[in-house]
Design an enzyme around this catalytic site. Structure first.
Site, PDB file in Angstrom:
ATOM      1  N   ASP A   9       0.865  -1.162   0.000  1.00  0.00           N
ATOM      2  CA  ASP A   9       0.000   0.000   0.000  1.00  0.00           C
ATOM      3  C   ASP A   9       0.915   1.229   0.000  1.00  0.00           C
ATOM      4  O   ASP A   9       2.077   1.146   0.432  1.00  0.00           O
ATOM      5  CB  ASP A   9      -0.877  -0.022   1.255  1.00  0.00           C
ATOM      6  CG  ASP A   9      -1.653   1.263   1.439  1.00  0.00           C
ATOM      7  OD1 ASP A   9      -2.461   1.593   0.572  1.00  0.00           O
ATOM      8  OD2 ASP A   9      -1.407   1.941   2.458  1.00  0.00           O
ATOM      9  N   ALA A  10       0.403   2.363  -0.468  1.00  0.00           N
ATOM     10  CA  ALA A  10       1.246   3.555  -0.564  1.00  0.00           C
ATOM     11  C   ALA A  10       1.094   4.485   0.631  1.00  0.00           C
ATOM     12  O   ALA A  10       2.025   4.684   1.422  1.00  0.00           O
ATOM     13  CB  ALA A  10       0.941   4.310  -1.861  1.00  0.00           C
ATOM     14  N   TYR A  11      -0.104   5.044   0.798  1.00  0.00           N
ATOM     15  CA  TYR A  11      -0.303   6.122   1.766  1.00  0.00           C
ATOM     16  C   TYR A  11      -0.439   5.574   3.187  1.00  0.00           C
ATOM     17  O   TYR A  11      -1.336   4.800   3.495  1.00  0.00           O
ATOM     18  CB  TYR A  11      -1.521   6.962   1.365  1.00  0.00           C
ATOM     19  CG  TYR A  11      -1.299   7.615   0.019  1.00  0.00           C
ATOM     20  CD1 TYR A  11      -0.384   8.659  -0.105  1.00  0.00           C
ATOM     21  CD2 TYR A  11      -1.951   7.156  -1.115  1.00  0.00           C
ATOM     22  CE1 TYR A  11      -0.140   9.236  -1.337  1.00  0.00           C
ATOM     23  CE2 TYR A  11      -1.709   7.734  -2.354  1.00  0.00           C
ATOM     24  CZ  TYR A  11      -0.798   8.778  -2.455  1.00  0.00           C
ATOM     25  OH  TYR A  11      -0.543   9.351  -3.685  1.00  0.00           O
ATOM     26  N   ARG A  45      -6.956  12.328   7.260  1.00  0.00           N
ATOM     27  CA  ARG A  45      -6.805  10.916   6.914  1.00  0.00           C
ATOM     28  C   ARG A  45      -8.077  10.126   7.190  1.00  0.00           C
ATOM     29  O   ARG A  45      -8.501   9.293   6.376  1.00  0.00           O
ATOM     30  CB  ARG A  45      -5.634  10.317   7.701  1.00  0.00           C
ATOM     31  CG  ARG A  45      -5.399   8.828   7.448  1.00  0.00           C
ATOM     32  CD  ARG A  45      -5.095   8.535   6.002  1.00  0.00           C
ATOM     33  NE  ARG A  45      -4.625   7.165   5.815  1.00  0.00           N
ATOM     34  CZ  ARG A  45      -4.493   6.579   4.632  1.00  0.00           C
ATOM     35  NH1 ARG A  45      -4.818   7.226   3.528  1.00  0.00           N
ATOM     36  NH2 ARG A  45      -4.046   5.334   4.553  1.00  0.00           N
ATOM     37  N   SER A 121      -2.511   0.830  -4.774  1.00  0.00           N
ATOM     38  CA  SER A 121      -2.980   1.957  -3.977  1.00  0.00           C
ATOM     39  C   SER A 121      -4.300   2.529  -4.479  1.00  0.00           C
ATOM     40  O   SER A 121      -4.622   2.465  -5.665  1.00  0.00           O
ATOM     41  CB  SER A 121      -1.920   3.066  -4.010  1.00  0.00           C
ATOM     42  OG  SER A 121      -2.378   4.250  -3.400  1.00  0.00           O
ATOM     43  N   ASN A 122      -5.034   3.144  -3.541  1.00  0.00           N
ATOM     44  CA  ASN A 122      -6.196   3.942  -3.898  1.00  0.00           C
ATOM     45  C   ASN A 122      -5.813   5.189  -4.677  1.00  0.00           C
ATOM     46  O   ASN A 122      -6.649   5.797  -5.342  1.00  0.00           O
ATOM     47  CB  ASN A 122      -6.940   4.389  -2.627  1.00  0.00           C
ATOM     48  CG  ASN A 122      -7.833   3.316  -2.044  1.00  0.00           C
ATOM     49  OD1 ASN A 122      -8.191   2.354  -2.707  1.00  0.00           O
ATOM     50  ND2 ASN A 122      -8.208   3.487  -0.786  1.00  0.00           N
TER      51      ASN A 122
END
Length: 228
Positions: A9-11, A45, A121-122
């Site tokens: 995942d990225a964030y 977030r 990722s989203n």
């Protein structure tokens, strides 16, 4: 089956989602954020994730950049900090989020071991490319996969399907790594071996599936991948 592919995942996992608010608060025009930036970062977030889930449920997809901006608008208003200049600066900083310090060496170790690595990722493709370029980690990633190709956010199974298509691998060969407990749980249910990066020491989410491994940061990922 042995692990040959590691997906991140990225964030919140590779990139520190609190960095934009923290860095803005250190800049002279926005010194008034010195005490409120943690609350803004948290609310930003929380709403970003909530809005992505609601859009997935209702079928009203918008790209993650729009969702991120809408979440920021709510967070700024909620904290009495609605200011167009501040909003513009925070969105700019979000495009260039700092990677966690262990990320380059961790990805380098995976590359040295011959393990394929990528992002799922989203984030929109433009957001992800900007963050990856800013962090200088593009050469260490084989694929950068965005939900935009399927038009729905995680944890929809269509998103996890992207990994097999891109890497030509079986789910059992994938180590999936996320700082979001719900994402790691859904990935486990999908058939990946999943790792929850639990930096905050939070309880495990009560969901139908649970992550297979829990780590405090990303440092141990190469050794874990090698051991499985």
């Amino acid at each position: 089956m042995a692990i040959d592919t590691c997906i991140f995942d990225a964030y919140g996992t590779l990139f520190d989602v609190t960095a934009a608010a923290r860095e803005a608060a250190a800049e002279k025009p926005f010194e008034s954020l010195a005490e409120t930036w943690p609350a803004i970062a948290r609310d930003w977030r929380d709403k970003q994730l909530q809005y992505s889930w609601l859009r997935a449920i209702t079928g009203e997809h918008a790209d993650f950049w729009q969702v991120t901006g809408e979440a920021l608008d709510w967070a700024l208003e909620a904290n009495g900090a609605a200011d167009p200049a501040l909003r513009d600066r925070l969105m700019q900083l979000y495009r260039e989020l700092s990677a966690y310090p262990e990320v380059p060496a961790m990805l380098g170790a995976l590359r040295d071991a011959g393990t394929a690595a990528g992002i799922l990722s989203n984030g929109s493709p433009e957001m992800l490319q900007s963050a990856v370029s800013s962090a200088g980690i593009g050469r260490l990633l084989d694929h950068i996969l965005s939900v935009e190709s399927v038009g729905i956010f995680k944890p929809a199974s269509q998103v996890y399907d992207l990994v097999g298509r891109a890497f030509g691998c079986e789910a059992g060969n994938v180590l999936f790594v996320s700082s979001n407990g719900w994402d790691a749980a859904a990935a486990a249910g999908y058939g990946f071996t999943s790792v929850w990066v639990n930096r905050a020491g939070a309880p495990v989410d009560r969901l139908p599936h649970r992550p297979h491994h829990v780590l405090e940061d990303l440092t141990g990922i190469p050794d874990l991948a090698k051991s499985l």
